[in-house]
Design an enzyme around this catalytic site. Structure first.
Site, PDB file in Angstrom:
ATOM      1  N   PRO A   1       0.791  -1.227   0.000  1.00 49.23           N
ATOM      2  CG  PRO A   1      -0.081  -1.049   2.157  1.00 49.23           C
ATOM      3  CD  PRO A   1       0.633  -1.992   1.238  1.00 49.23           C
ATOM      4  CG  ASN A   2      -0.284   4.151   1.389  1.00 46.37           C
ATOM      5  OD1 ASN A   2      -1.338   4.528   0.898  1.00 46.37           O
ATOM      6  ND2 ASN A   2      -0.197   3.683   2.616  1.00 46.37           N
TER       7      ASN A   2
ATOM      8  NE  ARG B   1       2.621   7.480   2.451  1.00 45.07           N
ATOM      9  CZ  ARG B   1       3.171   6.345   2.847  1.00 45.07           C
ATOM     10  NH1 ARG B   1       3.829   5.593   1.996  1.00 45.07           N
ATOM     11  NH2 ARG B   1       3.058   5.958   4.092  1.00 45.07           N
TER      12      ARG B   1
ATOM     13  CE1 TYR C   1       8.061   5.504   3.143  1.00 47.83           C
ATOM     14  CE2 TYR C   1       6.631   7.416   3.358  1.00 47.83           C
ATOM     15  CZ  TYR C   1       7.039   6.176   3.792  1.00 47.83           C
ATOM     16  OH  TYR C   1       6.435   5.591   4.875  1.00 47.83           O
TER      17      TYR C   1
ATOM     18  CG  ASN D   1       8.143  -1.285  -0.207  1.00 45.43           C
ATOM     19  OD1 ASN D   1       7.656  -1.453   0.897  1.00 45.43           O
ATOM     20  ND2 ASN D   1       8.522  -0.096  -0.650  1.00 45.43           N
TER      21      ASN D   1
ATOM     22  CB  ALA E   1       1.543  -0.018   6.429  1.00 45.22           C
TER      23      ALA E   1
ATOM     24  CD  GLU F   1      10.676  -6.864   4.982  1.00 44.90           C
ATOM     25  OE1 GLU F   1      10.106  -5.950   5.584  1.00 44.90           O
ATOM     26  OE2 GLU F   1      11.023  -7.935   5.543  1.00 44.90           O
TER      27      GLU F   1
ATOM     28  CG  HIS G   1      11.020  -1.638   3.996  1.00 44.90           C
ATOM     29  ND1 HIS G   1       9.656  -1.554   3.954  1.00 44.90           N
ATOM     30  CD2 HIS G   1      11.321  -2.851   4.504  1.00 44.90           C
ATOM     31  CE1 HIS G   1       9.138  -2.676   4.428  1.00 44.90           C
ATOM     32  NE2 HIS G   1      10.137  -3.486   4.758  1.00 44.90           N
TER      33      HIS G   1
ATOM     34  CB  SER H   1      12.063   4.995   5.045  1.00 40.14           C
ATOM     35  OG  SER H   1      11.149   4.035   5.561  1.00 40.14           O
TER      36      SER H   1
ATOM     37  NE  ARG I   1       9.527   6.197   8.642  1.00 38.85           N
ATOM     38  CZ  ARG I   1       8.520   5.944   7.820  1.00 38.85           C
ATOM     39  NH1 ARG I   1       8.608   4.977   6.942  1.00 38.85           N
ATOM     40  NH2 ARG I   1       7.415   6.664   7.884  1.00 38.85           N
TER      41      ARG I   1
END
Length: 146
Positions: free
Chosen positions: A11-12, A19, A24, A75, A78, A99, A101, A103, A108
């Protein structure tokens, strides 16, 4: 013919470029895809680049990868921190799963420090922006050669 590498996005990422660019970056998902296509071609592979905001679709794509992909770079967004179902789907398939990402999730919010996917994956790469994807592709190809 060699099966493609699936690059799956949760998602996103469809909002990348606008965003939270301080987290990102400013590249769009299409720009990341273009870099991934080039990287994979340099390594002798094609890719299938997909994005969905829906957990079940990602699970279906992982099941598809079991038959139709050499490896998976994912990726999970969330869902990294919430999805036992994605964890189980990654464990259920034979192709290596890396996997990635954009960031550095460990730097975080506390809730982003745990990945359900990492325990089922061959490895995780995070914090390098778009280069996380390119490193993920390299790791996927290397895992096929070992």
């Amino acid at each position: 013919m060699t099966k493609p590498i699936f690059i799956l996005n949760g998602p996103n990422p469809n909002l990348l470029g606008s965003r939270e660019p301080d987290v990102y970056g400013r590249l769009t998902l299409k720009q990341i895809e273009d870099h991934c296509v080039s990287k994979a071609q340099d390594l002798g592979f094609q890719i299938e680049f997909r994005q969905s905001n829906h957990e079940g679709v990602l699970i279906d794509w992982l099941h598809d990868a079991n038959v139709n992909a050499s490896a998976v770079v994912i990726n999970p967004g969330a869902y990294t921190h919430t999805s036992v179902a994605l964890h189980d789907a990654v464990r259920a398939i034979e192709p290596p799963v890396i996997e990635v990402h954009l960031s550095q999730t460990a730097a975080r919010e506390d809730f982003r420090h745990h990945s359900y996917i990492a325990a089922a994956s061959k490895g995780m790469i995070s914090g390098f922006g778009m280069a996380s994807y390119l490193l993920g592709i390299e790791a996927a190809v290397q895992s096929l050669n070992t």
